[in-house]
Design a protein around this motif. Sequence first.
Motif, PDB file in Angstrom:
ATOM      1  N   SER A  19       0.833  -1.207   0.000  1.00 52.20           N
ATOM      2  CA  SER A  19       0.000   0.000   0.000  1.00 52.20           C
ATOM      3  C   SER A  19       0.866   1.255   0.000  1.00 52.20           C
ATOM      4  CB  SER A  19      -0.983  -0.006   1.160  1.00 52.20           C
ATOM      5  OG  SER A  19      -0.339  -0.318   2.341  1.00 52.20           O
ATOM      6  N   LEU A  20       2.071   1.174   0.631  1.00 55.42           N
ATOM      7  CA  LEU A  20       2.982   2.321   0.524  1.00 55.42           C
ATOM      8  C   LEU A  20       3.437   2.510  -0.919  1.00 55.42           C
ATOM      9  CD1 LEU A  20       5.247   2.103   3.676  1.00 55.42           C
ATOM     10  CD2 LEU A  20       3.723   3.946   3.023  1.00 55.42           C
ATOM     11  N   LEU A  21       3.742   1.383  -1.603  1.00 55.16           N
ATOM     12  CA  LEU A  21       4.131   1.494  -3.010  1.00 55.16           C
ATOM     13  C   LEU A  21       2.973   2.045  -3.836  1.00 55.16           C
ATOM     14  CD1 LEU A  21       6.150  -1.782  -3.541  1.00 55.16           C
ATOM     15  CD2 LEU A  21       6.986   0.530  -3.749  1.00 55.16           C
ATOM     16  N   MET A  22       1.735   1.661  -3.446  1.00 47.97           N
ATOM     17  CA  MET A  22       0.577   2.114  -4.206  1.00 47.97           C
ATOM     18  C   MET A  22       0.473   3.634  -4.206  1.00 47.97           C
ATOM     19  SD  MET A  22      -3.394   1.546  -3.392  1.00 47.97           S
ATOM     20  CE  MET A  22      -3.613   2.993  -2.414  1.00 47.97           C
ATOM     21  N   ILE A  23       0.715   4.273  -3.035  1.00 49.78           N
ATOM     22  CA  ILE A  23       0.516   5.723  -3.006  1.00 49.78           C
ATOM     23  C   ILE A  23       1.725   6.472  -3.537  1.00 49.78           C
ATOM     24  CG2 ILE A  23      -1.077   5.560  -1.066  1.00 49.78           C
ATOM     25  CD1 ILE A  23       1.077   6.756   0.666  1.00 49.78           C
ATOM     26  N   THR A  24       2.824   5.755  -3.883  1.00 51.29           N
ATOM     27  CA  THR A  24       3.992   6.487  -4.372  1.00 51.29           C
ATOM     28  C   THR A  24       4.294   6.235  -5.843  1.00 51.29           C
ATOM     29  OG1 THR A  24       5.342   4.714  -3.484  1.00 51.29           O
ATOM     30  CG2 THR A  24       5.161   6.693  -2.167  1.00 51.29           C
ATOM     31  N   ARG A  25       3.605   5.289  -6.505  1.00 47.78           N
ATOM     32  CA  ARG A  25       3.889   5.053  -7.931  1.00 47.78           C
ATOM     33  C   ARG A  25       3.252   6.163  -8.763  1.00 47.78           C
ATOM     34  NH1 ARG A  25       8.242   2.821  -7.625  1.00 47.78           N
ATOM     35  NH2 ARG A  25       7.944   3.613  -5.539  1.00 47.78           N
ATOM     36  N   LYS A  26       3.968   6.586  -9.836  1.00 46.11           N
ATOM     37  CA  LYS A  26       3.398   7.622 -10.693  1.00 46.11           C
ATOM     38  C   LYS A  26       2.349   7.051 -11.629  1.00 46.11           C
ATOM     39  CE  LYS A  26       7.466  10.511 -10.891  1.00 46.11           C
ATOM     40  NZ  LYS A  26       8.741  10.492 -11.594  1.00 46.11           N
ATOM     41  N   ASN A  27       2.591   5.818 -12.100  1.00 41.37           N
ATOM     42  CA  ASN A  27       1.700   5.212 -13.078  1.00 41.37           C
ATOM     43  C   ASN A  27       0.475   4.626 -12.374  1.00 41.37           C
ATOM     44  OD1 ASN A  27       0.548   3.673 -15.078  1.00 41.37           O
ATOM     45  ND2 ASN A  27       2.511   3.152 -15.980  1.00 41.37           N
TER      46      ASN A  27
ATOM     47  N   THR B   3      -5.071  -7.784  18.616  1.00 37.85           N
ATOM     48  CA  THR B   3      -4.476  -6.454  18.791  1.00 37.85           C
ATOM     49  C   THR B   3      -3.588  -6.095  17.610  1.00 37.85           C
ATOM     50  OG1 THR B   3      -4.444  -7.046  21.118  1.00 37.85           O
ATOM     51  CG2 THR B   3      -3.334  -5.028  20.495  1.00 37.85           C
ATOM     52  N   GLU B   4      -2.778  -7.067  17.152  1.00 40.80           N
ATOM     53  CA  GLU B   4      -1.911  -6.802  15.999  1.00 40.80           C
ATOM     54  C   GLU B   4      -2.735  -6.461  14.772  1.00 40.80           C
ATOM     55  OE1 GLU B   4      -1.604  -9.217  18.100  1.00 40.80           O
ATOM     56  OE2 GLU B   4       0.442  -9.999  18.289  1.00 40.80           O
ATOM     57  N   ALA B   5      -3.869  -7.165  14.591  1.00 42.40           N
ATOM     58  CA  ALA B   5      -4.709  -6.879  13.423  1.00 42.40           C
ATOM     59  C   ALA B   5      -5.301  -5.479  13.514  1.00 42.40           C
ATOM     60  CB  ALA B   5      -5.815  -7.923  13.308  1.00 42.40           C
ATOM     61  N   LEU B   6      -5.662  -5.055  14.743  1.00 39.98           N
ATOM     62  CA  LEU B   6      -6.208  -3.700  14.903  1.00 39.98           C
ATOM     63  C   LEU B   6      -5.151  -2.658  14.578  1.00 39.98           C
ATOM     64  CD1 LEU B   6      -8.411  -4.090  18.073  1.00 39.98           C
ATOM     65  CD2 LEU B   6      -9.166  -3.664  15.768  1.00 39.98           C
ATOM     66  N   ILE B   7      -3.907  -2.916  15.033  1.00 43.98           N
ATOM     67  CA  ILE B   7      -2.827  -1.959  14.735  1.00 43.98           C
ATOM     68  C   ILE B   7      -2.572  -1.911  13.233  1.00 43.98           C
ATOM     69  CG2 ILE B   7      -0.364  -1.532  15.052  1.00 43.98           C
ATOM     70  CD1 ILE B   7      -0.689  -2.666  17.873  1.00 43.98           C
ATOM     71  N   LEU B   8      -2.557  -3.095  12.584  1.00 41.68           N
ATOM     72  CA  LEU B   8      -2.361  -3.133  11.131  1.00 41.68           C
ATOM     73  C   LEU B   8      -3.467  -2.362  10.426  1.00 41.68           C
ATOM     74  CD1 LEU B   8      -1.014  -4.275   8.576  1.00 41.68           C
ATOM     75  CD2 LEU B   8      -2.563  -6.194   8.760  1.00 41.68           C
ATOM     76  N   SER B   9      -4.705  -2.513  10.926  1.00 42.74           N
ATOM     77  CA  SER B   9      -5.823  -1.803  10.310  1.00 42.74           C
ATOM     78  C   SER B   9      -5.638  -0.293  10.452  1.00 42.74           C
ATOM     79  CB  SER B   9      -7.118  -2.282  10.961  1.00 42.74           C
ATOM     80  OG  SER B   9      -7.934  -1.216  11.292  1.00 42.74           O
ATOM     81  N   GLY B  10      -5.153   0.151  11.617  1.00 45.09           N
ATOM     82  CA  GLY B  10      -4.879   1.579  11.775  1.00 45.09           C
ATOM     83  C   GLY B  10      -3.799   2.066  10.840  1.00 45.09           C
ATOM     84  N   LEU B  11      -2.757   1.233  10.670  1.00 44.51           N
ATOM     85  CA  LEU B  11      -1.657   1.607   9.781  1.00 44.51           C
ATOM     86  C   LEU B  11      -2.136   1.731   8.340  1.00 44.51           C
ATOM     87  CD1 LEU B  11       1.299   2.124  10.139  1.00 44.51           C
ATOM     88  CD2 LEU B  11       1.760  -0.273   9.773  1.00 44.51           C
ATOM     89  N   LEU B  12      -2.953   0.750   7.898  1.00 44.61           N
ATOM     90  CA  LEU B  12      -3.444   0.800   6.516  1.00 44.61           C
ATOM     91  C   LEU B  12      -4.370   1.991   6.321  1.00 44.61           C
ATOM     92  CD1 LEU B  12      -4.132  -2.951   5.767  1.00 44.61           C
ATOM     93  CD2 LEU B  12      -2.307  -1.546   4.892  1.00 44.61           C
ATOM     94  N   PHE B  13      -5.199   2.291   7.337  1.00 43.54           N
ATOM     95  CA  PHE B  13      -6.088   3.450   7.223  1.00 43.54           C
ATOM     96  C   PHE B  13      -5.273   4.728   7.096  1.00 43.54           C
ATOM     97  CE2 PHE B  13      -8.919   6.756   8.587  1.00 43.54           C
ATOM     98  CZ  PHE B  13     -10.119   6.385   8.053  1.00 43.54           C
ATOM     99  N   THR B  14      -4.186   4.812   7.900  1.00 43.15           N
ATOM    100  CA  THR B  14      -3.348   6.001   7.841  1.00 43.15           C
ATOM    101  C   THR B  14      -2.695   6.151   6.478  1.00 43.15           C
ATOM    102  OG1 THR B  14      -2.903   5.639  10.156  1.00 43.15           O
ATOM    103  CG2 THR B  14      -1.501   7.189   9.025  1.00 43.15           C
ATOM    104  N   ILE B  15      -2.205   5.020   5.919  1.00 42.52           N
ATOM    105  CA  ILE B  15      -1.578   5.091   4.597  1.00 42.52           C
ATOM    106  C   ILE B  15      -2.602   5.551   3.559  1.00 42.52           C
ATOM    107  CG2 ILE B  15      -0.527   3.708   2.778  1.00 42.52           C
ATOM    108  CD1 ILE B  15       0.736   2.011   4.950  1.00 42.52           C
ATOM    109  N   GLY B  16      -3.837   5.025   3.673  1.00 44.03           N
ATOM    110  CA  GLY B  16      -4.873   5.443   2.734  1.00 44.03           C
ATOM    111  C   GLY B  16      -5.180   6.920   2.846  1.00 44.03           C
TER     112      GLY B  16
END
Lengths: 170, 97
Positions: A19-27, B3-16
Amino acid sequence: MDFTQLIFYVAAGLAVVSSLLMITRKNPVFSAMFLIVALFSIATIFVLLGAHFLAALQVIVYAGAIMVLFLFVIMLLNLGHDFEPDIRGRLGWAFMGGLGLVLFAEILTAVQGAPGDAGGDVLTPWFEAKGVVAGVAEPLFRDYAVAVEITGVLLLVAMVGAVVIARREA
Amino acid sequence: MVTEALILSGLLFTIGAAGVLIRRNAIVMFMCIELMLNAVNLSFIAISRQVGVSAQLFVIFVMTVAAAEAAVGLAIIISIFRHYSSVDVRNFRLLRW
């Protein structure tokens, strides 16, 4: 560390990295591909958490339907070779990264109040008694029947709306 | 593992969320929204181990709404592309100052 936890950490790392790669790729095509990898890793974690039916649904609905729709639109609008940079500059990165860290810290604080593993597992006995699909379907169509009907109407409205919005003006 | 799954979910939400703010391509912003919805689904499923199967039913409804939202949103993007010949949100300044 047992085998389940090992798979969990591999899938979690894959989800975060892709998901980090997803938000940083240009294409945008690469972004779509990395999003598919992330969605598959999340489906793996669904299986590990005991949601077998929803893992299958995740693969079918997201990877099968929604991502095909995204790729179809990217191809239709011919964006696959559009390398005009659309990512914000260094200041934007610093600002958004700071905002993201604040958001993640807030979510971590919220997780502190979650019950964790100590609360016991009520899901496995339920699925062992009912079966994996029937255990989801029975409460869905008994307790949430009205919501299912409304969701059907929502899908119809979305379908008609999409057709009307994307229609070429005569 | 909950707990790990909840933290991962927070991380993915933040990335989004960061992706929505960093990118200017409307389609990639849309993909980030899908990622955020998926992170929320992950937290529902992690919690369903304690609260029973009804948390998983919410995930089904979230997925349905996500599919409807993707269809309508992509239709809007196609319609915008016809007007501006671009999906870059910098060009959509009708309602901006």
